[in-house]
Motif scaffolding. Sequence first.
Motif, PDB file in Angstrom:
ATOM      1  N   VAL A  95       0.663  -1.583   0.111  1.00 15.68           N
ATOM      2  CA  VAL A  95      -0.379  -0.199   0.731  1.00 15.68           C
ATOM      3  C   VAL A  95       0.950   1.683   0.318  1.00 15.68           C
ATOM      4  N   SER A  96       1.893   1.647   0.608  1.00 15.16           N
ATOM      5  CA  SER A  96       3.112   2.355   1.163  1.00 15.16           C
ATOM      6  C   SER A  96       3.398   2.528  -0.519  1.00 15.16           C
ATOM      7  N   ILE A  97       3.920   1.452  -1.571  1.00 17.61           N
ATOM      8  CA  ILE A  97       4.492   1.897  -2.332  1.00 17.61           C
ATOM      9  C   ILE A  97       3.689   2.598  -3.457  1.00 17.61           C
ATOM     10  N   GLY A  98       2.339   1.185  -3.746  1.00 20.09           N
ATOM     11  CA  GLY A  98       1.292   2.035  -3.772  1.00 20.09           C
ATOM     12  C   GLY A  98       0.880   3.563  -4.074  1.00 20.09           C
ATOM     13  N   GLN A  99       0.604   3.764  -2.980  1.00 25.43           N
ATOM     14  CA  GLN A  99       0.470   5.812  -2.949  1.00 25.43           C
ATOM     15  C   GLN A  99       1.773   6.036  -3.561  1.00 25.43           C
ATOM     16  N   LEU A 100       2.558   6.186  -3.139  1.00 24.82           N
ATOM     17  CA  LEU A 100       4.504   6.770  -3.197  1.00 24.82           C
ATOM     18  C   LEU A 100       4.095   7.177  -5.007  1.00 24.82           C
ATOM     19  N   SER A 101       4.167   5.441  -5.198  1.00 29.86           N
ATOM     20  CA  SER A 101       4.379   5.669  -6.764  1.00 29.86           C
ATOM     21  C   SER A 101       3.753   6.080  -7.570  1.00 29.86           C
ATOM     22  N   GLY A 102       2.616   6.383  -7.277  1.00 30.54           N
ATOM     23  CA  GLY A 102       1.259   6.609  -7.674  1.00 30.54           C
ATOM     24  C   GLY A 102       0.699   5.773  -9.042  1.00 30.54           C
ATOM     25  N   ILE A 103       0.346   4.030  -8.216  1.00 36.06           N
ATOM     26  CA  ILE A 103      -0.614   3.000  -8.836  1.00 36.06           C
ATOM     27  C   ILE A 103      -1.929   2.364  -7.575  1.00 36.06           C
ATOM     28  N   PRO A 104      -2.744   2.969  -8.083  1.00 36.14           N
ATOM     29  CA  PRO A 104      -4.148   3.304  -7.518  1.00 36.14           C
ATOM     30  C   PRO A 104      -4.875   2.108  -6.887  1.00 36.14           C
ATOM     31  N   SER A 105      -4.556   1.095  -7.878  1.00 35.82           N
ATOM     32  CA  SER A 105      -4.686  -0.459  -8.137  1.00 35.82           C
ATOM     33  C   SER A 105      -4.034  -1.333  -6.885  1.00 35.82           C
ATOM     34  N   LEU A 106      -2.649  -0.308  -6.622  1.00 33.04           N
ATOM     35  CA  LEU A 106      -2.005  -1.170  -5.744  1.00 33.04           C
ATOM     36  C   LEU A 106      -2.786  -0.718  -4.033  1.00 33.04           C
ATOM     37  N   VAL A 107      -3.663   0.284  -3.832  1.00 31.13           N
ATOM     38  CA  VAL A 107      -3.772   1.189  -2.319  1.00 31.13           C
ATOM     39  C   VAL A 107      -5.125   0.560  -2.100  1.00 31.13           C
ATOM     40  N   TRP A 108      -5.502   0.019  -1.175  1.00 28.81           N
ATOM     41  CA  TRP A 108      -7.027  -0.181  -0.309  1.00 28.81           C
ATOM     42  C   TRP A 108      -6.855  -0.179   0.780  1.00 28.81           C
ATOM     43  N   PRO A 109      -8.115   0.067   1.650  1.00 32.62           N
ATOM     44  CA  PRO A 109      -9.065   1.281   1.144  1.00 32.62           C
ATOM     45  C   PRO A 109      -8.697   1.713   0.616  1.00 32.62           C
ATOM     46  N   SER A 110      -9.730   2.861  -0.501  1.00 32.56           N
ATOM     47  CA  SER A 110      -9.459   3.838  -1.356  1.00 32.56           C
ATOM     48  C   SER A 110      -9.328   5.260  -0.528  1.00 32.56           C
ATOM     49  N   TYR A 111      -9.822   5.856   0.855  1.00 30.05           N
ATOM     50  CA  TYR A 111      -9.609   5.861   1.443  1.00 30.05           C
ATOM     51  C   TYR A 111      -8.036   6.837   1.748  1.00 30.05           C
ATOM     52  N   ILE A 112      -7.211   5.876   1.468  1.00 27.37           N
ATOM     53  CA  ILE A 112      -6.311   6.436   1.930  1.00 27.37           C
ATOM     54  C   ILE A 112      -5.470   7.113   0.871  1.00 27.37           C
ATOM     55  N   LEU A 113      -5.963   7.922  -0.869  1.00 29.65           N
ATOM     56  CA  LEU A 113      -5.697   8.802  -1.260  1.00 29.65           C
ATOM     57  C   LEU A 113      -6.539   9.638  -1.873  1.00 29.65           C
TER      58      LEU A 113
END
Length: 386
Positions: A95-113
């Motif tokens: 999730v951390s990698i997805g958030q900082l790398s701009g890959i939303p599909s790796l981030v769950w739940p979506s409220y993190i973004l």
Amino acid sequence: MAGGALACLAAFRSRGGQLEGKAIHVVMVLAISWAALSMVLAGTMGPGGLFALFDRFGVGLFLVFAIAPCVYWEDESREFLFRVFAVLGIYLSIVSIGQLSGIPSLVWPSYILDPNVGIHIERARGPYVESVANGLMLSYSAAFAVGVALVDRSRRWRVAGGVVAALCAVGILLTLTRAIWLGAAAAAIAATILIPQLRRLALPGAVTLILAVGLVYTFVPGVSEGAEARAEDEYPVWDRLNTNSAGARMLESNPVAGIGWNNSASKMVEYIRQGDTYPVSVSSGQVEIHNVFLSRLAEIGIPGFVLWLAVLVMAVVAAVVRVPDYSSLEPLRSVLAAMLIVWTFAAMLGPAPYLQPNYVLWTVAGAVSLGSLVRLPPRASTWPVK
């Protein structure tokens, strides 16, 4: 929580185990009573104050410490605990990698973004929507993952533990939080010095970690700029200088009773002063003291602080320092030592109100202390000898 605690206690007693009253339990009651009296005297005995007393000061924390030996007294339950946190480390890292790398599909739940939820949207903040809490849990997961890599009975899990530890290191970097960086580095150095198995793996482990961090730093968009910006950002330093100076004035104004538990944030504006070498930042008057130890002193006074510190030392620090009653607890004690180091850095540089990291710390401390807190049920001869 109370229902779960009672269920665990009932199951433990049905197996022949028994809780034993100890001096630590008496000191816990005294510390809670003093904090509650502080709230009454300060007029802050509202729902917010009671919630903070339960979750931040210690009622809930002390409860999980007392009940943890009834849950984790068997080898299998502790092995399961190690594996659960290794799996959690995978989730938090991805999730951390997805958030900082701009890959939303790796981030769950979506409220993190969602920038309107929580704080630290520019840092890896995980499901906690707060980078320090995420960093603490990543650090805890890394410690458990290293334990899995060293002692798990399954070779697959041992290999997975090493991979998870490396992923957690990347996630820790992406939190862009100096307190977590410092705490994790100190914990890693201490573990390498104290654990013989890690000393043998220090060089290849360091090379792997440097390569992983270097790749992230180079190829993940915005990480290098964000890390450099955080390292050079002076505003958080000014906030800490301002709030900590205000905390010292609060303590000076009422050293015995303090200004009242959970009252420093609301009183902050009254005690903020212009420093000689740093400005009063915009946020300084809106936040609480950024040091847990100073905050306890200012809010509940010197006697209350002594009681609270005594509980911390007798429960958590003693569990790290004392040789456990059973040899099978050594891996968990090493994990607790790493957790305590990281938590201390976070507590020295921030208010540390984070529920899950605090509860996990006290749960593990209770599990490590099981030999001194409970009378264990009858067990087969395979139980390690005292």
